[in-house]
Design a protein around this motif. Structure first.
Motif, PDB file in Angstrom:
ATOM      1  N   ALA A   1      16.525  59.736 -78.271  1.00  0.00           N
ATOM      2  CA  ALA A   1      17.438  59.551 -79.408  1.00  0.00           C
ATOM      3  C   ALA A   1      16.713  59.086 -80.678  1.00  0.00           C
ATOM      4  O   ALA A   1      17.281  58.401 -81.516  1.00  0.00           O
ATOM      5  CB  ALA A   1      18.555  58.590 -79.039  1.00  0.00           C
ATOM      6  N   SER A   2      15.437  59.426 -80.823  1.00  0.00           N
ATOM      7  CA  SER A   2      14.672  59.122 -82.029  1.00  0.00           C
ATOM      8  C   SER A   2      15.058  60.137 -83.103  1.00  0.00           C
ATOM      9  O   SER A   2      15.396  61.272 -82.797  1.00  0.00           O
ATOM     10  CB  SER A   2      13.179  59.221 -81.728  1.00  0.00           C
ATOM     11  OG  SER A   2      12.434  59.138 -82.915  1.00  0.00           O
ATOM     12  N   PRO A   3      15.001  59.769 -84.369  1.00  0.00           N
ATOM     13  CA  PRO A   3      15.348  60.739 -85.406  1.00  0.00           C
ATOM     14  C   PRO A   3      14.287  61.829 -85.609  1.00  0.00           C
ATOM     15  O   PRO A   3      14.566  62.844 -86.248  1.00  0.00           O
ATOM     16  CB  PRO A   3      15.487  59.887 -86.667  1.00  0.00           C
ATOM     17  CG  PRO A   3      14.710  58.657 -86.400  1.00  0.00           C
ATOM     18  CD  PRO A   3      14.757  58.439 -84.919  1.00  0.00           C
ATOM     19  N   TYR A   4      13.067  61.624 -85.051  1.00  0.00           N
ATOM     20  CA  TYR A   4      11.983  62.573 -85.276  1.00  0.00           C
ATOM     21  C   TYR A   4      11.382  63.059 -83.965  1.00  0.00           C
ATOM     22  O   TYR A   4      11.429  62.371 -82.946  1.00  0.00           O
ATOM     23  CB  TYR A   4      10.860  61.934 -86.112  1.00  0.00           C
ATOM     24  CG  TYR A   4      11.328  61.363 -87.424  1.00  0.00           C
ATOM     25  CD1 TYR A   4      11.944  62.174 -88.370  1.00  0.00           C
ATOM     26  CD2 TYR A   4      11.156  60.023 -87.725  1.00  0.00           C
ATOM     27  CE1 TYR A   4      12.371  61.660 -89.581  1.00  0.00           C
ATOM     28  CE2 TYR A   4      11.579  59.491 -88.930  1.00  0.00           C
ATOM     29  CZ  TYR A   4      12.196  60.320 -89.855  1.00  0.00           C
ATOM     30  OH  TYR A   4      12.622  59.816 -91.048  1.00  0.00           O
ATOM     31  N   CYS A   5      10.763  64.248 -84.017  1.00  0.00           N
ATOM     32  CA  CYS A   5      10.008  64.758 -82.870  1.00  0.00           C
ATOM     33  C   CYS A   5       8.731  63.931 -82.724  1.00  0.00           C
ATOM     34  O   CYS A   5       8.408  63.112 -83.592  1.00  0.00           O
ATOM     35  CB  CYS A   5       9.694  66.246 -83.061  1.00  0.00           C
ATOM     36  SG  CYS A   5       8.609  66.595 -84.467  1.00  0.00           S
ATOM     37  N   SER A   6       7.980  64.129 -81.645  1.00  0.00           N
ATOM     38  CA  SER A   6       6.789  63.301 -81.403  1.00  0.00           C
ATOM     39  C   SER A   6       5.750  63.462 -82.520  1.00  0.00           C
ATOM     40  O   SER A   6       5.066  62.495 -82.886  1.00  0.00           O
ATOM     41  CB  SER A   6       6.178  63.630 -80.045  1.00  0.00           C
ATOM     42  OG  SER A   6       5.844  64.993 -79.984  1.00  0.00           O
ATOM     43  N   TYR A   7       5.610  64.642 -83.094  1.00  0.00           N
ATOM     44  CA  TYR A   7       4.653  64.857 -84.181  1.00  0.00           C
ATOM     45  C   TYR A   7       5.058  64.054 -85.418  1.00  0.00           C
ATOM     46  O   TYR A   7       4.246  63.331 -86.006  1.00  0.00           O
ATOM     47  CB  TYR A   7       4.567  66.344 -84.527  1.00  0.00           C
ATOM     48  CG  TYR A   7       3.702  66.634 -85.730  1.00  0.00           C
ATOM     49  CD1 TYR A   7       2.318  66.595 -85.634  1.00  0.00           C
ATOM     50  CD2 TYR A   7       4.271  66.913 -86.966  1.00  0.00           C
ATOM     51  CE1 TYR A   7       1.529  66.842 -86.744  1.00  0.00           C
ATOM     52  CE2 TYR A   7       3.489  67.160 -88.082  1.00  0.00           C
ATOM     53  CZ  TYR A   7       2.111  67.120 -87.958  1.00  0.00           C
ATOM     54  OH  TYR A   7       1.337  67.362 -89.050  1.00  0.00           O
ATOM     55  N   HIS A   8       6.315  64.158 -85.832  1.00  0.00           N
ATOM     56  CA  HIS A   8       6.758  63.466 -87.039  1.00  0.00           C
ATOM     57  C   HIS A   8       6.893  61.960 -86.825  1.00  0.00           C
ATOM     58  O   HIS A   8       6.820  61.188 -87.790  1.00  0.00           O
ATOM     59  CB  HIS A   8       8.057  64.080 -87.564  1.00  0.00           C
ATOM     60  CG  HIS A   8       7.829  65.425 -88.189  1.00  0.00           C
ATOM     61  ND1 HIS A   8       8.442  66.570 -87.744  1.00  0.00           N
ATOM     62  CD2 HIS A   8       7.013  65.805 -89.204  1.00  0.00           C
ATOM     63  CE1 HIS A   8       8.025  67.598 -88.467  1.00  0.00           C
ATOM     64  NE2 HIS A   8       7.156  67.157 -89.355  1.00  0.00           N
ATOM     65  N   GLN A   9       7.074  61.506 -85.567  1.00  0.00           N
ATOM     66  CA  GLN A   9       7.060  60.072 -85.290  1.00  0.00           C
ATOM     67  C   GLN A   9       5.700  59.479 -85.656  1.00  0.00           C
ATOM     68  O   GLN A   9       5.622  58.397 -86.228  1.00  0.00           O
ATOM     69  CB  GLN A   9       7.328  59.796 -83.804  1.00  0.00           C
ATOM     70  CG  GLN A   9       8.763  59.850 -83.411  1.00  0.00           C
ATOM     71  CD  GLN A   9       8.928  59.598 -81.921  1.00  0.00           C
ATOM     72  OE1 GLN A   9       7.974  59.643 -81.148  1.00  0.00           O
ATOM     73  NE2 GLN A   9      10.161  59.348 -81.514  1.00  0.00           N
ATOM     74  N   LYS A  10       4.634  60.202 -85.323  1.00  0.00           N
ATOM     75  CA  LYS A  10       3.283  59.714 -85.636  1.00  0.00           C
ATOM     76  C   LYS A  10       3.066  59.623 -87.138  1.00  0.00           C
ATOM     77  O   LYS A  10       2.324  58.766 -87.619  1.00  0.00           O
ATOM     78  CB  LYS A  10       2.227  60.623 -85.009  1.00  0.00           C
ATOM     79  CG  LYS A  10       2.209  60.535 -83.491  1.00  0.00           C
ATOM     80  CD  LYS A  10       1.228  61.514 -82.910  1.00  0.00           C
ATOM     81  CE  LYS A  10       1.318  61.495 -81.392  1.00  0.00           C
ATOM     82  NZ  LYS A  10       0.518  62.550 -80.784  1.00  0.00           N
ATOM     83  N   MET A  11       3.707  60.493 -87.882  1.00  0.00           N
ATOM     84  CA  MET A  11       3.575  60.450 -89.338  1.00  0.00           C
ATOM     85  C   MET A  11       4.441  59.340 -89.943  1.00  0.00           C
ATOM     86  O   MET A  11       4.055  58.703 -90.923  1.00  0.00           O
ATOM     87  CB  MET A  11       3.961  61.799 -89.948  1.00  0.00           C
ATOM     88  CG  MET A  11       2.975  62.900 -89.614  1.00  0.00           C
ATOM     89  SD  MET A  11       3.454  64.507 -90.236  1.00  0.00           S
ATOM     90  CE  MET A  11       3.425  64.244 -91.986  1.00  0.00           C
ATOM     91  N   ALA A  12       5.623  59.121 -89.356  1.00  0.00           N
ATOM     92  CA  ALA A  12       6.567  58.167 -89.936  1.00  0.00           C
ATOM     93  C   ALA A  12       6.278  56.730 -89.554  1.00  0.00           C
ATOM     94  O   ALA A  12       6.494  55.817 -90.354  1.00  0.00           O
ATOM     95  CB  ALA A  12       7.987  58.535 -89.507  1.00  0.00           C
TER      96      ALA A  12
END
Length: 175
Positions: A152-163
């Motif tokens: 239930a994170s707002p971002y995929c695993s790639y964009h989590q690393k960026m955010a």
């Protein structure tokens, strides 16, 4: 008043003993405190301990223009800079060698896989899709990533690393 060799030697001796410029001027007679400070500066006499207890560095002799150019050792260099420091109530100039920081070039990692955007519009997003915006919201080609987002994170695993950056990396970047 002329600075005879005898008076210069006495000045050096009194300076080494730690007397102030005013005290030296009084002992020499016929010379002002400023004249003593000027002569100490021209003789490049070493500094003395400050009243706070920490020792100051010795004054470096004047360098030629060729010696003032930075020299490089590998990817690091030493540069000569002129700095001012306070000696009692007098500001002194001295040249110091500064170890230049190593220049680092950015090279992105080659093993990073950038996901291809699913190009979802706002109305197509769900709780399980990545809500990373792509493009300008005022343009027609604006969209969201749309890949599956874990837990239930707002971002995929790639964009989590960026955010989200770990705290220690944020602190390192802020220095």
């Amino acid at each position: 008043m002329n600075w005879t060799d005898e008076r210069v030697e006495r000045l050096k001796k009194l300076w080494a003993e730690g007397l102030s410029a005013s005290q030296i001027a009084a002992q020499l007679g016929g010379v002002s405190r400023n004249a003593v400070i000027g002569k100490v500066h021209r003789l490049n006499l070493p500094g003395r301990a400050k009243a706070g207890g920490s020792a100051t560095t010795a004054r470096a002799p004047k360098r030629s223009a060729a010696a003032a150019r930075p020299s490089t050792f590998g990817s690091r260099g030493i540069t000569t800079r002129t700095v001012t420091r306070q000696q009692g109530s007098t500001m002194l100039k001295e040249e110091v060698d500064v170890d230049a920081a190593e220049q680092v070039s950015y090279r992105p990692a080659s093993n990073v896989v950038v996901p291809i955007s699913m190009r979802l519009g706002l109305t197509e997003l769900t709780e399980r899709t990545c809500k990373w915006p792509v493009g300008d919201p005022l343009k027609d080609d604006f969209h969201f990533c749309g890949h599956e987002s874990p837990d239930a994170s707002p971002y995929c695993s790639y964009h989590q690393k960026m955010a989200y950056q770990p705290v220690h990396e944020r602190r390192r970047a802020a220095r």
